[in-house]
Design a protein around this motif. Structure first.
Motif, PDB file in Angstrom:
ATOM      1  N   CYS A 182       1.036  -0.973  -0.179  1.00 58.00           N
ATOM      2  CA  CYS A 182       0.231   0.114   0.153  1.00 58.00           C
ATOM      3  C   CYS A 182       0.857   1.596  -0.082  1.00 58.00           C
ATOM      4  CB  CYS A 182      -0.916  -0.202   1.157  1.00 58.00           C
ATOM      5  SG  CYS A 182      -2.283  -1.095   0.960  1.00 58.00           S
ATOM      6  N   ALA A 183       2.076   1.095   0.954  1.00 57.16           N
ATOM      7  CA  ALA A 183       3.296   2.682   0.619  1.00 57.16           C
ATOM      8  C   ALA A 183       3.993   2.526  -0.307  1.00 57.16           C
ATOM      9  CB  ALA A 183       3.532   1.611   1.538  1.00 57.16           C
ATOM     10  N   MET A 184       3.672   1.098  -1.052  1.00 61.79           N
ATOM     11  CA  MET A 184       3.999   1.262  -2.764  1.00 61.79           C
ATOM     12  C   MET A 184       3.270   2.073  -3.602  1.00 61.79           C
ATOM     13  SD  MET A 184       6.696  -1.848  -2.883  1.00 61.79           S
ATOM     14  CE  MET A 184       7.610  -1.142  -4.358  1.00 61.79           C
ATOM     15  N   PHE A 185       2.265   1.661  -3.899  1.00 60.63           N
ATOM     16  CA  PHE A 185       0.353   2.082  -4.480  1.00 60.63           C
ATOM     17  C   PHE A 185       0.943   3.760  -4.576  1.00 60.63           C
ATOM     18  CE2 PHE A 185      -3.633   2.693  -5.236  1.00 60.63           C
ATOM     19  CZ  PHE A 185      -3.747   1.835  -6.472  1.00 60.63           C
ATOM     20  N   ASP A 186       0.209   3.789  -2.939  1.00 61.48           N
ATOM     21  CA  ASP A 186      -0.097   5.006  -2.284  1.00 61.48           C
ATOM     22  C   ASP A 186       0.958   6.383  -3.195  1.00 61.48           C
ATOM     23  OD1 ASP A 186      -2.298   4.444  -1.971  1.00 61.48           O
ATOM     24  OD2 ASP A 186      -2.002   4.335   0.017  1.00 61.48           O
ATOM     25  N   SER A 187       2.502   5.913  -3.262  1.00 65.77           N
ATOM     26  CA  SER A 187       3.270   6.557  -3.247  1.00 65.77           C
ATOM     27  C   SER A 187       3.654   6.869  -4.877  1.00 65.77           C
ATOM     28  CB  SER A 187       4.909   6.371  -2.821  1.00 65.77           C
ATOM     29  OG  SER A 187       5.021   5.396  -3.011  1.00 65.77           O
ATOM     30  N   ALA A 188       3.643   5.907  -5.489  1.00 64.90           N
ATOM     31  CA  ALA A 188       3.567   5.755  -7.048  1.00 64.90           C
ATOM     32  C   ALA A 188       2.291   6.409  -7.882  1.00 64.90           C
ATOM     33  CB  ALA A 188       2.766   4.274  -7.772  1.00 64.90           C
ATOM     34  N   GLN A 189       0.679   6.479  -7.207  1.00 65.85           N
ATOM     35  CA  GLN A 189      -0.096   6.865  -7.401  1.00 65.85           C
ATOM     36  C   GLN A 189       0.245   8.935  -7.507  1.00 65.85           C
ATOM     37  OE1 GLN A 189      -3.657   6.008  -5.273  1.00 65.85           O
ATOM     38  NE2 GLN A 189      -5.038   6.735  -7.049  1.00 65.85           N
ATOM     39  N   ALA A 190       0.471   9.027  -5.969  1.00 69.69           N
ATOM     40  CA  ALA A 190       0.900  10.193  -5.766  1.00 69.69           C
ATOM     41  C   ALA A 190       1.297  10.813  -7.184  1.00 69.69           C
ATOM     42  CB  ALA A 190       1.731  10.735  -4.756  1.00 69.69           C
ATOM     43  N   ALA A 191       2.773  10.212  -7.226  1.00 68.53           N
ATOM     44  CA  ALA A 191       3.833  10.270  -8.354  1.00 68.53           C
ATOM     45  C   ALA A 191       3.314  10.625  -9.630  1.00 68.53           C
ATOM     46  CB  ALA A 191       5.038   9.248  -8.570  1.00 68.53           C
ATOM     47  N   LEU A 192       2.639  10.000 -10.236  1.00 76.06           N
ATOM     48  CA  LEU A 192       1.522   9.421 -11.261  1.00 76.06           C
ATOM     49  C   LEU A 192       0.774  11.031 -11.217  1.00 76.06           C
ATOM     50  CD1 LEU A 192       0.758   6.629 -11.829  1.00 76.06           C
ATOM     51  CD2 LEU A 192       2.218   7.702 -13.695  1.00 76.06           C
ATOM     52  N   LEU A 193      -0.151  10.885 -10.410  1.00 77.54           N
ATOM     53  CA  LEU A 193      -0.937  12.516 -10.450  1.00 77.54           C
ATOM     54  C   LEU A 193       0.147  14.136 -10.503  1.00 77.54           C
ATOM     55  CD1 LEU A 193      -3.284  12.285  -7.423  1.00 77.54           C
ATOM     56  CD2 LEU A 193      -3.682  12.248  -9.942  1.00 77.54           C
ATOM     57  N   ILE A 194       1.352  13.941  -9.656  1.00 80.41           N
ATOM     58  CA  ILE A 194       1.685  15.524  -9.339  1.00 80.41           C
ATOM     59  C   ILE A 194       2.358  14.763 -10.897  1.00 80.41           C
ATOM     60  CG2 ILE A 194       4.598  14.595  -8.791  1.00 80.41           C
ATOM     61  CD1 ILE A 194       4.012  16.889  -6.751  1.00 80.41           C
ATOM     62  N   SER A 195       2.701  14.008 -11.508  1.00 76.12           N
ATOM     63  CA  SER A 195       3.579  14.402 -13.285  1.00 76.12           C
ATOM     64  C   SER A 195       2.771  14.681 -14.134  1.00 76.12           C
ATOM     65  CB  SER A 195       3.875  12.938 -13.679  1.00 76.12           C
ATOM     66  OG  SER A 195       5.010  12.943 -12.754  1.00 76.12           O
TER      67      SER A 195
END
Length: 143
Positions: free
Chosen positions: A38-51
């Motif tokens: 979940c930590a990896m999923f949430d941080s990947a999602q955050a990276a996609l959003l900010i990108s």
């Protein structure tokens, strides 16, 4: 530019990786794997959003969709290493074992995943977020 959603997701990722470490220390390997993923999923999602990835609908639909979108936009020709992309995919597979297959994850595998999650979340912070005040700290993150 950081959005409220991406900042919130990164904060969730930081909390989840800390929870994964605690669960691992308590001997709950399956729970540790769940929180690490979940930590990896949430941080990947955050990276996609900010990108500003042009596929926002794919981000929230399925876990597989997020992994594929992350790979296509941030790993293939982006700033994220192929190794980190592989680790996200592997973490998703281990989470399925921990949560749904009725099998328990071995302690060594869970420990490896928690370390990978710490490194992954830190990398997403470093690559995509200017505010590094809330970074993940771990004695084992560099191992």
């Amino acid at each position: 530019m950081q959005s409220k959603a991406s900042t919130s997701l990164m904060a969730k990722a930081i909390q989840a990786v800390a929870s994964a470490r605690v669960l691992l220390e308590l001997g709950d390997e399956d729970g540790a794997c769940n929180r690490a993923y979940c930590a990896m999923f949430d941080s990947a999602q955050a990276a996609l959003l900010i990108s500003g990835v042009p596929a926002p609908d794919a981000l929230g639909k399925t876990h597989r969709g997020l992994v594929i979108t992350f790979s296509a936009y941030l790993v293939k020709d982006g700033p994220v290493s192929k190794e980190l992309g592989r680790q996200l995919k592997s973490a998703e597979e281990m989470r399925l074992v921990a949560d749904y297959n009725g099998e328990s994850v071995m302690q060594a595998d869970a420990a490896k995943l928690v370390i990978q999650a710490e490194v992954f979340v830190s990398a997403m912070q470093r690559l995509f977020f200017q505010d590094k005040a809330a970074s993940v700290h771990s004695d084992t993150a560099g191992q």
